[in-house]
Design an enzyme around this catalytic site. Sequence first.
Site, short mmCIF file in Angstrom:
data_model
loop_
_atom_site.label_atom_id
_atom_site.label_comp_id
_atom_site.label_asym_id
_atom_site.label_seq_id
_atom_site.Cartn_x
_atom_site.Cartn_y
_atom_site.Cartn_z
N GLN A 124 16.10 -73.59 13.48
CA GLN A 124 14.80 -73.06 13.89
C GLN A 124 13.75 -73.38 12.83
OE1 GLN A 124 14.83 -69.21 15.77
NE2 GLN A 124 13.09 -68.53 14.55
N GLY A 125 12.79 -74.21 13.20
CA GLY A 125 11.74 -74.62 12.26
C GLY A 125 10.44 -73.90 12.56
N SER A 127 9.06 -71.16 10.06
CA SER A 127 8.38 -70.82 8.80
C SER A 127 7.89 -72.05 8.03
CB SER A 127 9.31 -70.03 7.89
OG SER A 127 9.83 -68.92 8.56
N SER A 159 17.51 -72.14 8.48
CA SER A 159 18.94 -71.91 8.32
C SER A 159 19.74 -72.98 9.05
CB SER A 159 19.34 -70.54 8.87
OG SER A 159 18.57 -69.54 8.25
N GLU A 242 16.20 -62.72 22.26
CA GLU A 242 17.38 -63.01 21.48
C GLU A 242 17.89 -61.80 20.70
OE1 GLU A 242 15.94 -64.16 17.94
OE2 GLU A 242 17.72 -63.07 17.35
N GLU A 369 9.07 -54.67 6.11
CA GLU A 369 7.70 -54.14 6.03
C GLU A 369 6.96 -54.41 7.35
OE1 GLU A 369 9.13 -56.05 3.57
OE2 GLU A 369 9.57 -54.25 2.42
C1 LIG Z 1 18.09 -66.20 4.49
C2 LIG Z 1 16.86 -66.59 5.24
C3 LIG Z 1 16.99 -67.35 6.39
C4 LIG Z 1 15.86 -67.74 7.11
N1 LIG Z 1 16.03 -68.53 8.21
C5 LIG Z 1 14.93 -69.01 8.84
C6 LIG Z 1 15.06 -69.96 9.90
O1 LIG Z 1 16.16 -70.33 10.29
N2 LIG Z 1 13.95 -70.46 10.47
C7 LIG Z 1 12.70 -70.07 10.08
O2 LIG Z 1 11.73 -70.55 10.65
N3 LIG Z 1 12.54 -69.17 9.08
C8 LIG Z 1 13.63 -68.64 8.44
N4 LIG Z 1 13.47 -67.76 7.40
C9 LIG Z 1 12.10 -67.40 6.96
C10 LIG Z 1 11.74 -65.96 7.18
O3 LIG Z 1 11.43 -65.74 8.52
C11 LIG Z 1 10.56 -65.64 6.23
O4 LIG Z 1 11.05 -65.70 4.90
C12 LIG Z 1 9.99 -64.27 6.50
O5 LIG Z 1 9.30 -64.26 7.73
C13 LIG Z 1 9.07 -63.79 5.38
O6 LIG Z 1 8.07 -64.73 5.08
P1 LIG Z 1 7.77 -65.19 3.56
O7 LIG Z 1 9.05 -65.61 2.98
O8 LIG Z 1 6.65 -66.15 3.60
O9 LIG Z 1 7.33 -63.87 2.82
P2 LIG Z 1 5.83 -63.29 2.78
O10 LIG Z 1 5.27 -63.26 4.15
O11 LIG Z 1 5.07 -64.00 1.71
O12 LIG Z 1 6.12 -61.81 2.33
C14 LIG Z 1 6.17 -61.34 0.98
C15 LIG Z 1 6.24 -59.82 1.03
O13 LIG Z 1 5.02 -59.32 1.58
C16 LIG Z 1 5.29 -58.49 2.71
N5 LIG Z 1 4.22 -58.64 3.71
C17 LIG Z 1 3.67 -59.79 4.19
N6 LIG Z 1 2.73 -59.52 5.09
C18 LIG Z 1 2.70 -58.16 5.22
C19 LIG Z 1 1.95 -57.25 6.02
N7 LIG Z 1 1.05 -57.67 6.90
N8 LIG Z 1 2.19 -55.91 5.85
C20 LIG Z 1 3.13 -55.46 4.98
N9 LIG Z 1 3.87 -56.27 4.22
C21 LIG Z 1 3.65 -57.61 4.34
C22 LIG Z 1 6.63 -58.98 3.26
O14 LIG Z 1 7.26 -57.98 4.02
C23 LIG Z 1 7.37 -59.32 1.97
O15 LIG Z 1 7.93 -58.17 1.44
C24 LIG Z 1 14.58 -67.36 6.66
C25 LIG Z 1 14.45 -66.59 5.50
C26 LIG Z 1 15.57 -66.19 4.78
C27 LIG Z 1 15.40 -65.36 3.54
#
Ligand SMILES: Cc1cc2nc3c(=O)[nH]c(=O)nc-3n(C[C@H](O)[C@H](O)[C@H](O)COP(=O)(O)OP(=O)(O)OC[C@H]3O[C@@H](n4cnc5c(N)ncnc54)[C@H](O)[C@@H]3O)c2cc1C
Lengths: 390, 349
Positions: A124-125, A127, A159, A242, A369
């Site tokens: 899944q692409g 992020s 992932s 899902e 969050e």
């Molecule tokens: C193990 C793992 C597997 C993953 N697999 C996939 C995948 O297969 N495909 C894919 O597309 N993505 C995948 N992801 C990505 C995942 O969906 C993102 O990491 C996630 O959505 C958080 O985004 P970020 O890392 O940019 O954190 P950020 O958005 O930068 O968040 C940083 C912190 O700020 C908080 N925050 C951000 N905005 C708000 C808000 N509005 N209110 C309150 N708090 C907030 C967050 O909760 C977090 O604590 C994966 C991530 C991990 C760790």
Amino acid sequence: MTAALLDDFRAGVRDWCREHVPGDWRRAQTGVPDEEFAAFQKGWFQELRRAGYAVPHWPAEWGGGMSVPEQAVLHEELAAHDAPRLVLAFVSIHHAASTLLAAGTDAQRRRHLPAILDGEIWCQGFSEPDAGSDLAALRTSARRKGDAYIVNGQKCWASGAAHADWCLLLARTDPDAPKRRGISYFLMDMRTPGVDVRPTRQATGESHFCEIFLDDVAVPAANRIGPEHEGWRVAQETLGAERGMTMLELAERLGGGFRRLVGLCGETGALDDPVTRDRLAALETELTGLRALCAKLVAGERPGPADASIVKLFYSELLQRVTDFGTEIAGLSAHTDLRKPLSSGWESGAWPLDFVASWEWTIPGGTSEIQRTIIGERGLGLPREPGEGR
Amino acid sequence: MTADLSEFHGELRAAASGLLAGTPGWRAIADAGWPGLEAPAAFDGADGTFAEVAVVLQEIGRAAAPGPYPSVAALAIGTLGLLSPGPGRDELLRATVAGGTVPVVALDAEGTEAFRLTGGARPDGARLHGAAAFVLDASAADRVLVPAADPDGTAVVADVDPADLTVEDRPVVDATRSLGRVAADGVAVRPESLHRFRVPDALERIRDRAAVAIACDCLGIAEAMLDATVAYTSDRRQFGRPVGSFQAVKHACADMLVRVTVTRELVAAAVRAQADGGPDAAAACSMAKSYACAAAVEVAGKAMQLHGGMGYTWESGVHVYLKRAALNRSLFGTPARHRARLAVRYARR
Ligand SMILES: Cc1cc2nc3c(=O)[nH]c(=O)nc-3n(C[C@H](O)[C@H](O)[C@H](O)COP(=O)(O)OP(=O)(O)OC[C@H]3O[C@@H](n4cnc5c(N)ncnc54)[C@H](O)[C@@H]3O)c2cc1C
């Protein structure tokens, strides 16, 4: 389905498990190279498929067709017999399949659903480096050129991308439209020229998630899923659809993790301690609540607008509490387990690593969050956070 | 604490964090005078107390630094200080202060295994038997101080060459720490290598020092993770604003600060009690160890959460702190064990 029929079904699954669940897969799957893990996963998938257990949640015409109570029983028994999880096919059988079923054309379904059954792996692409929680801020672009879209950009945290044959891809097709309006959803062949996958090492030491660099990648227009610029809506549908079914399995697996925890407490003598018994009882109570919630959710008893978020939040944080407690109880010797058995879930019994890995549920799929905000806003009707809309 | 002392602690802290930034080897640590902070001037030490050691220990936690300093400072120096003076002990203390020797105490960090001595009265000397499953920094030792029960049950310490023992590395999930199993299978101990304690409850005091040292490490871990999280969430933008401006994130950070602040107080009290040796030292130790270790795991976990996907990567380094915090929690008494020890006092009142 009557209770008697369901009992028969359970007996059948039990017999099958006794005969087919590989005996010492945990030891055999600990620390193996990636290719060996993938081969084992594919073999196990075919084994389940022959029994009709690989995709019970799919419609009957595509090879599934199990009722929700049957699915619940199936996952209960698989967890009780400590069967390996379908880690590698997770995105294919859940995310990809529900996207195809909800928004695909007949041709797309005929092309991909049987292929998934034959072992096609999806990632899944969604992020991007600057679009995580704020997914709609994604910048990967897709420009129409004749019969294809030319895609440029970078995805992260995908992932399983290193093993993937296909990718669910979100890209911006209209740079001028408001954030959520100009996004389209594509099915991208990972072997297309210009696709470059680079594994990222994660906290547990493994590299299951990857960066995907996209450099002038030509995606045929026929591989767009849903209308142009309306990918955001398709993505929402998929994620929502899902979540419920995966939870049915994950709650049962966590039940398996809890049984391991009780076993551990027995071995270490911690069970003699009233505080430990108290904490175990509290965790078991929470687990019972989770299973009840899941059962209700998947039974489709008109779920509330925040129910999926409540289940995801509660599951992921309960998983964290269980693995945290396991780490504490297991003591120093648990810290010498430097690898966990692949093909297990997030409660493999390698407690410190399971604890670290439990963040694989509180971060992806909408962080805790974000889930709390959704619950507050959609579930409780509280005023929205100021700033740009989510 | 007098104004003088707090100024000195500030300088020590700054110097420590500067030195640790360069991952110093044992020579550099010895040259900085850290092994001898607490030792009397007569042994070329700095004539300080455990309070100065604690400043360094906290900085080591903050840097998640590897190396045997915590075990040498807490266990070895503590043990040597509690032994009856004599040529053997004095020589070892002086060599440790100078950095020429790295002695490690073979005390099982889980407290389940132990050593015993047999045949102490015979002319060919005593023999040492037993094992310790988890000895911090066992592989770094060039002298091993083995606490053992002599035939009449008195706690003594045998000063043994590691070559006479079986020392087996036990790699752990926390890559910043080194642990090993130490076993003795009838090792001959010469009379001059056998030391007696000055006080009856020495072993408990040594364990407590180790527990407080780990609590200091946890305080450093929690501080580092809070700082990193505040910096990251102030910078990282989603939805057009820094994520730290979202209430959920802000509240989580606020909770982290509350825990760190309470941890700081409990650790300070335990360190003071160690330095002064007051009657409440054991209780202060258990409070600091149980609270600080739980807090560090929680704060490092929140840090991983609030760094989002970035926090879950290997490169971010957040996992390094989370793993160290989780290991710390299991070293020298779990939070539950320390709380149980506190609770014993309720019945006695
Ligand atoms: C193990 C793992 C597997 C993953 N697999 C996939 C995948 O297969 N495909 C894919 O597309 N993505 C995948 N992801 C990505 C995942 O969906 C993102 O990491 C996630 O959505 C958080 O985004 P970020 O890392 O940019 O954190 P950020 O958005 O930068 O968040 C940083 C912190 O700020 C908080 N925050 C951000 N905005 C708000 C808000 N509005 N209110 C309150 N708090 C907030 C967050 O909760 C977090 O604590 C994966 C991530 C991990 C760790």
